[in-house]
Write a protein that holds these residues in place. Structure first.
Motif, mmCIF file in Angstrom:
data_model
loop_
_atom_site.group_PDB
_atom_site.id
_atom_site.type_symbol
_atom_site.label_atom_id
_atom_site.label_comp_id
_atom_site.label_asym_id
_atom_site.label_seq_id
_atom_site.Cartn_x
_atom_site.Cartn_y
_atom_site.Cartn_z
ATOM 1 N N PRO A 12 23.929 36.175 33.701
ATOM 2 C CA PRO A 12 23.002 36.968 32.891
ATOM 3 C C PRO A 12 22.201 36.083 31.947
ATOM 4 C CG PRO A 12 25.240 37.885 32.835
ATOM 5 C CD PRO A 12 25.320 36.564 33.524
ATOM 6 N N ALA A 13 20.981 36.520 31.620
ATOM 7 C CA ALA A 13 20.130 35.735 30.722
ATOM 8 C C ALA A 13 20.808 35.503 29.386
ATOM 9 C CB ALA A 13 18.789 36.443 30.527
ATOM 10 N N SER A 14 21.561 36.512 28.908
ATOM 11 C CA SER A 14 22.232 36.360 27.619
ATOM 12 C C SER A 14 23.247 35.233 27.655
ATOM 13 C CB SER A 14 22.927 37.670 27.228
ATOM 14 O OG SER A 14 23.881 38.043 28.222
ATOM 15 N N ALA A 15 23.937 35.076 28.804
ATOM 16 C CA ALA A 15 24.926 34.008 28.922
ATOM 17 C C ALA A 15 24.242 32.651 28.937
ATOM 18 C CB ALA A 15 25.749 34.195 30.195
ATOM 19 N N VAL A 16 23.079 32.570 29.599
ATOM 20 C CA VAL A 16 22.361 31.309 29.656
ATOM 21 C C VAL A 16 21.888 30.903 28.269
ATOM 22 C CG1 VAL A 16 20.324 30.145 30.569
ATOM 23 C CG2 VAL A 16 21.643 31.669 32.038
ATOM 24 N N TRP A 283 22.933 23.635 38.895
ATOM 25 C CA TRP A 283 22.600 23.588 37.478
ATOM 26 C C TRP A 283 21.941 22.254 37.144
ATOM 27 C CZ3 TRP A 283 23.780 27.084 33.341
ATOM 28 C CH2 TRP A 283 24.364 28.289 33.766
ATOM 29 N N GLY A 284 20.944 22.308 36.279
ATOM 30 C CA GLY A 284 20.269 21.093 35.840
ATOM 31 C C GLY A 284 19.609 21.332 34.497
ATOM 32 N N PRO A 285 18.925 20.326 33.940
ATOM 33 C CA PRO A 285 18.264 20.469 32.643
ATOM 34 C C PRO A 285 17.143 21.503 32.670
ATOM 35 C CG PRO A 285 18.552 18.158 33.209
ATOM 36 C CD PRO A 285 18.869 18.942 34.436
ATOM 37 N N ARG A 286 16.901 22.111 31.524
ATOM 38 C CA ARG A 286 15.990 23.245 31.418
ATOM 39 C C ARG A 286 14.523 22.869 31.603
ATOM 40 N NH1 ARG A 286 13.104 25.275 27.226
ATOM 41 N NH2 ARG A 286 13.997 23.740 25.793
ATOM 42 N N GLU A 293 18.696 21.419 27.699
ATOM 43 C CA GLU A 293 19.982 22.080 27.894
ATOM 44 C C GLU A 293 20.097 22.613 29.327
ATOM 45 O OE1 GLU A 293 21.300 24.627 24.821
ATOM 46 O OE2 GLU A 293 20.747 23.227 23.229
ATOM 47 N N PRO A 294 21.319 22.794 29.797
ATOM 48 C CA PRO A 294 21.511 23.165 31.202
ATOM 49 C C PRO A 294 21.174 24.615 31.493
ATOM 50 C CG PRO A 294 23.625 23.020 30.062
ATOM 51 C CD PRO A 294 22.593 22.527 29.105
ATOM 52 N N ARG A 295 20.683 24.827 32.690
ATOM 53 C CA ARG A 295 20.359 26.177 33.156
ATOM 54 C C ARG A 295 20.552 26.225 34.669
ATOM 55 N NH1 ARG A 295 16.022 25.728 36.409
ATOM 56 N NH2 ARG A 295 14.418 24.201 35.895
#
Length: 329
Positions: A12-16, A283-286, A293-295
């Motif tokens: 979820p976006a909130s978790a990210v 997953w990788g950098p934003r 930060e990771p996303r």
């Protein structure tokens, strides 16, 4: 083995957005193995995980460098639980004994995560081989981790929800595998050979998750990459790494696009700790996949090709004589 993982949806976006790389959740009681944890990104993965209270084991082929890395972590993380086991991914026959030492000498009964990070990057124009006769980067970076996973699987399966975190490379995004020349015998150039070895690792991480799901395993496999991670933007950790003032100043403009290895470790650390991370994800950098930060990223189109991943798995099994498929036993 071509079906997509049912757990590959993005969190979820909130978790990210709620994840804080500087305020990590506690992980006391968990045990994590970091291959190549004595240097580079692997060192910072180990340092950051140690700060959570986890027991972190450095897998290193050089015991002296492992001792220096452990001393550095203990100096920065008082009370850290960091240990080391000798592990040479270029020597496949040595890996069962390394895992035996992990289990019996270090008295580890389960493994909550392994971070497949260790790697060889060569600039020399001449091709080199492991003792097993495999091209050095492909043999170490991919085949070594492929085989290691087989021997670690009992320890991983003993944990309630273990993770295999494979650290790939942004350089792999522009590479493609030649399944007819995995060992770079016909076309050896050090840069592309390195990128292909990391791409092979990433294919392995994706295919492993598909096979884990088919076997209804509690283990999940996640693939990450550090973006652009430069030594010149990496904070000093003497004597392992010393960044001079001059190097830091010269590298300052690059910080707009890339980052250092401490930040490069963030994706792997999140993949180990965050309960919202799912198997089969990348997953990788934003920021453009290079810094920040990771996303979760959309899996690269070529990396999503399950037929290539399955063929690579079969070739790797034939080359090593080892099969980490949890459904094969």
């Amino acid at each position: 083995m071509s079906s997509a993982s049912p757990t590959s949806a993005a969190p979820p976006a909130s978790a990210v957005s709620s994840w804080n790389v500087r305020r990590l959740p506690g992980a006391r009681g968990r045990v994590v193995l970091v291959t190549g944890g004595n240097a580079g990104i692997g060192y910072f993965v180990a340092e950051q995980l140690s700060a959570t209270g986890a027991t972190v084991v450095l897998g290193s082929r050089d015991p002296a460098r492992a001792e220096l890395a452990m001393a550095s972590i203990r100096a920065r993380v008082p009370g850290s639980r960091v240990r080391a086991v000798r592990m040479d991914l270029a020597d496949l026959s040595s890996l069962p004994a390394a895992v035996e030492a992990l289990a019996r000498v270090l008295v580890i009964e389960r493994l909550d995560a392994v971070v497949h990070n260790a790697g060889v990057a060569r600039d020399e124009p001449t091709r080199a081989e492991t003792g097993d006769g495999h091209e050095l980067m492909f043999g170490t970076n991919h085949l070594g981790h492929f085989a290691l996973t087989r021997w670690l699987m009992p320890l991983l399966s003993a944990a309630p929800a273990a993770r295999v975190v494979t650290v790939g490379s942004f350089a792999a995004k522009s590479e493609r595998l030649d399944l007819g020349d995995l060992q770079s015998r016909k076309d050896y150039r050090p840069g592309p050979a390195y990128g292909r070895s990391k791409l092979a690792q990433m294919y392995f991480g994706m295919e492993l998750d598909r096979r884990l799901r088919t076997a209804r395993s509690t283990v999940a496999s996640v693939v990450v990459h550090p973006g652009g991670a430069l030594d010149s933007l990496t904070p000093s950790r003497p004597p392992l790494h010393v960044r001079t003032t001059g190097a830091a100043l010269r590298a300052a403009p690059a910080a707009l696009l890339v980052q250092g290895k401490r930040a490069g470790a963030w994706s792997a650390v999140r993949a180990v700790l965050d309960p919202d991370v799912r198997g089969g994800q990348l997953w990788g950098p934003r920021v453009f996949g290079l810094r920040g930060e990771p996303r979760p990223e959309r899996v690269w189109k070529h990396l999503a090709d399950a037929s290539v991943a399955a063929r690579l798995w079969d070739a790797s099994r034939d080359l090593t004589g080892i099969d980490p498929d949890p459904g094969a036993r």
